[in-house]
Design a protein around this motif. Structure first.
Motif, PDB file in Angstrom:
ATOM      1  N   GLN A 187      -5.052  -3.337  14.281  1.00 13.55           N
ATOM      2  CA  GLN A 187      -4.707  -2.881  12.943  1.00 13.55           C
ATOM      3  C   GLN A 187      -4.754  -4.022  11.932  1.00 13.55           C
ATOM      4  O   GLN A 187      -5.154  -3.830  10.790  1.00 13.55           O
ATOM      5  N   CYS A 239      -0.219  -5.631   5.338  1.00 13.57           N
ATOM      6  CA  CYS A 239       0.158  -4.565   4.419  1.00 13.57           C
ATOM      7  C   CYS A 239       1.585  -4.143   4.719  1.00 13.57           C
ATOM      8  O   CYS A 239       2.001  -4.145   5.874  1.00 13.57           O
ATOM      9  N   THR A 252       0.834  -1.195   0.000  1.00 12.24           N
ATOM     10  CA  THR A 252       0.000   0.000   0.000  1.00 12.24           C
ATOM     11  C   THR A 252       0.870   1.246   0.000  1.00 12.24           C
ATOM     12  O   THR A 252       2.080   1.170   0.167  1.00 12.24           O
ATOM     13  N   LYS A 271      -8.222  -4.371  10.976  1.00 11.23           N
ATOM     14  CA  LYS A 271      -8.592  -3.298  10.048  1.00 11.23           C
ATOM     15  C   LYS A 271      -8.177  -3.647   8.621  1.00 11.23           C
ATOM     16  O   LYS A 271      -8.930  -3.425   7.678  1.00 11.23           O
ATOM     17  N   VAL A 272      -6.984  -4.224   8.439  1.00 11.57           N
ATOM     18  CA  VAL A 272      -6.528  -4.635   7.109  1.00 11.57           C
ATOM     19  C   VAL A 272      -7.518  -5.641   6.537  1.00 11.57           C
ATOM     20  O   VAL A 272      -7.916  -5.557   5.378  1.00 11.57           O
ATOM     21  N   TYR A 306      -1.051   4.360   4.511  1.00 10.34           N
ATOM     22  CA  TYR A 306      -1.735   3.220   5.115  1.00 10.34           C
ATOM     23  C   TYR A 306      -0.794   2.551   6.113  1.00 10.34           C
ATOM     24  O   TYR A 306       0.422   2.566   5.946  1.00 10.34           O
ATOM     25  N   ASP A 364     -10.587  -3.749   5.476  1.00 13.76           N
ATOM     26  CA  ASP A 364     -10.346  -2.829   4.365  1.00 13.76           C
ATOM     27  C   ASP A 364     -10.135  -3.545   3.032  1.00 13.76           C
ATOM     28  O   ASP A 364     -10.294  -2.934   1.975  1.00 13.76           O
ATOM     29  N   PHE A 365      -9.753  -4.804   3.078  1.00 12.87           N
ATOM     30  CA  PHE A 365      -9.460  -5.564   1.863  1.00 12.87           C
ATOM     31  C   PHE A 365     -10.252  -6.872   1.853  1.00 12.87           C
ATOM     32  O   PHE A 365      -9.672  -7.961   1.934  1.00 12.87           O
TER      33      PHE A 365
END
Length: 145
Positions: A53, A88, A39, A56-57, A43, A60-61
């Motif tokens: 986190q 990421c 990314t 969250k990845v 990011y 987000d994906f």
């Protein structure tokens, strides 16, 4: 010993998974199926990835998360201890850091067998892993997959 299986989520990933499955069948180790998303600098990256986190990845994906989970479920259905890991960051460095964090003894990667010119201009993930890894690396040729 744990095995890191680095996949790019292309159709070739199946061949890489199959090679890792063979090693896992023989040794009874845990297999971590890893996909790293490169990314932009805005990011979060692996190096500051807490559990929150990492979640969250995953949120987000979703496309990548679902494809990675599908590969992992195949291994679990065959009775292997398999875990999906979606991160990421810079691909080579993130893979090597995660292998160290998980206490891996082997990294399995695929190679599409691009020409040397391609590798010089674009770079080769598998070549970077081979050059920088302190661990054994199993390279699976996936040309034409």
């Amino acid at each position: 010993m744990n095995i890191i299986v680095a996949v790019d989520l292309s159709p070739a990933s199946t061949r890489v998974i199959e090679a890792a499955r063979g090693v896992g069948d023989l040794t009874g180790v845990s297999i971590y199926v890893l996909h790293v998303i490169e990314t932009g600098p805005d990011y979060i990256t692996y190096f500051d990835a807490t559990d929150v986190q990492r979640e969250k990845v995953s949120l987000d994906f979703p496309k990548e998360r679902d494809a990675l989970k599908a590969l992992t479920v195949k291994l679990e259905d065959e009775g292997l201890d398999a875990t999906a890991v979606l991160l990421c960051g810079p691909a080579v460095e993130t893979t090597l850091a995660e292998a160290e964090r998980l206490g891996a003894g082997l990294i399995v990667v695929g190679t599409h067998g691009h020409a040397a010119v391609y590798d010089v201009l674009i770079g080769s993930y598998s070549a970077g892993i081979i050059r920088k890894s302190k661990l054994p690396v199993l390279v699976v040729p996936v040309r034409g997959a």
